[in-house]
Design a protein around this motif. Structure first.
Motif, short mmCIF file in Angstrom:
data_model
loop_
_atom_site.label_atom_id
_atom_site.label_comp_id
_atom_site.label_asym_id
_atom_site.label_seq_id
_atom_site.Cartn_x
_atom_site.Cartn_y
_atom_site.Cartn_z
N GLU A 1 0.74 -1.62 0.15
CA GLU A 1 0.47 0.12 0.16
C GLU A 1 1.10 1.19 -0.28
O GLU A 1 0.54 1.93 -0.31
N TYR A 2 1.79 1.14 0.73
CA TYR A 2 2.98 2.21 1.45
C TYR A 2 3.19 2.29 -0.11
O TYR A 2 4.21 3.09 -0.80
N THR A 3 3.96 1.47 -0.91
CA THR A 3 4.88 1.72 -1.99
C THR A 3 3.46 2.23 -3.35
O THR A 3 4.16 3.25 -4.21
N PHE A 4 2.39 1.44 -3.71
CA PHE A 4 1.46 2.09 -4.24
C PHE A 4 0.79 3.52 -4.38
O PHE A 4 1.70 4.52 -5.32
N GLU A 5 1.11 3.98 -2.41
CA GLU A 5 1.46 5.29 -2.86
C GLU A 5 2.52 6.24 -3.37
O GLU A 5 2.32 7.71 -3.75
N LEU A 6 3.68 5.49 -2.89
CA LEU A 6 5.09 5.94 -3.46
C LEU A 6 5.13 6.62 -5.03
O LEU A 6 5.02 7.38 -5.54
N ALA A 7 4.36 5.59 -5.01
CA ALA A 7 4.70 5.32 -6.24
C ALA A 7 3.82 6.62 -7.35
O ALA A 7 3.56 6.96 -8.73
N ALA A 8 2.21 6.79 -7.13
CA ALA A 8 0.92 7.69 -7.02
C ALA A 8 1.87 9.47 -6.69
O ALA A 8 2.15 9.98 -7.83
N VAL A 9 2.59 9.19 -5.38
CA VAL A 9 3.63 10.36 -5.97
C VAL A 9 4.30 10.80 -7.37
O VAL A 9 4.72 11.88 -7.45
N LEU B 1 -1.15 0.81 -11.77
CA LEU B 1 -1.25 1.07 -10.50
C LEU B 1 -3.66 1.04 -10.28
O LEU B 1 -3.89 0.53 -9.58
N SER B 2 -3.48 2.07 -11.14
CA SER B 2 -5.24 1.50 -11.03
C SER B 2 -5.91 0.56 -12.04
O SER B 2 -6.64 -0.31 -11.38
N ALA B 3 -4.81 -0.13 -12.88
CA ALA B 3 -5.50 -2.01 -12.86
C ALA B 3 -4.89 -2.21 -11.43
O ALA B 3 -6.24 -3.39 -11.39
N LEU B 4 -3.87 -2.38 -10.98
CA LEU B 4 -4.21 -3.17 -9.54
C LEU B 4 -5.02 -3.04 -8.80
O LEU B 4 -5.34 -3.84 -7.89
N ASN B 5 -5.45 -1.92 -8.53
CA ASN B 5 -6.42 -1.12 -7.05
C ASN B 5 -8.07 -2.17 -8.04
O ASN B 5 -7.73 -2.53 -6.94
N VAL B 6 -8.07 -1.96 -9.18
CA VAL B 6 -8.98 -3.27 -9.50
C VAL B 6 -9.62 -4.58 -8.92
O VAL B 6 -10.14 -4.87 -8.39
#
Length: 161
Positions: free
Chosen positions: A28-36, A71-76
């Motif tokens: 979850e933290y990795t996803f957030e850092l990638a989005a930033v 990231l959005s595909a992984l979120n789905v």
């Protein structure tokens, strides 16, 4: 670019043998850092457009849009895994709830899934716009115009999602 925030335990490690939803998983933290990071690429790309470095700016937009689309595909995928996990673990509790509450919960989950699917589709359109804007396949202005319109269409899709 917007990122959906949900205040629920997430199931980012759905491939593990016995996944359990939790807050603050390292993925979850990795996803957030990638989005930033992706948003910083968009910021730098916008700056490149101001100083007439359009190809560099479009390249940065392409990289940022690829990151956000993945990231959005992984979120789905995470939402689908969470939904199936919750359906299996909460089957008895759902049976005890009134029909109206059950329908509202199912509808809310379906709406979140649709929202993320729309976000993912908008990301694909935005990525295609970035690609056409960067690479002039036929060395005509038309690809740049098509890329610009795909930027607009992807941005409208992001707004609607």
């Amino acid at each position: 670019m917007p990122v959906q925030v949900e205040l629920r335990a997430r199931l980012f490690h759905w491939l593990s043998p016995s996944p359990k939803p939790q807050h603050g998983h390292r993925i979850e933290y990795t996803f957030e850092l990638a989005a930033v990071f992706a948003n910083l690429l968009f910021l730098a790309g916008s700056g490149c457009f101001l100083v007439a470095a359009r190809v560099v700016g479009a390249g940065l937009f392409f990289c940022g849009s690829v990151v956000l689309t993945v990231l959005s595909a992984l979120n789905v995928l995470e939402q689908r895994a969470y939904r199936s996990h919750r359906a299996a673990s909460d089957a008895k509790m759902l049976l005890l709830q009134p029909d109206d509450a059950r329908r509202r919960a199912e509808r809310a989950a379906a709406e979140r899934l649709l929202e993320n699917a729309c976000y993912c589709a908008s990301g694909v359109v935005f990525t295609l716009g970035s690609l056409l804007y960067v690479h002039r396949f036929y060395y005509r202005v038309e690809n740049e115009q098509i890329g610009s319109w795909l930027f607009v269409a992807g941005s409208v899709g992001y707004t609607l999602a």
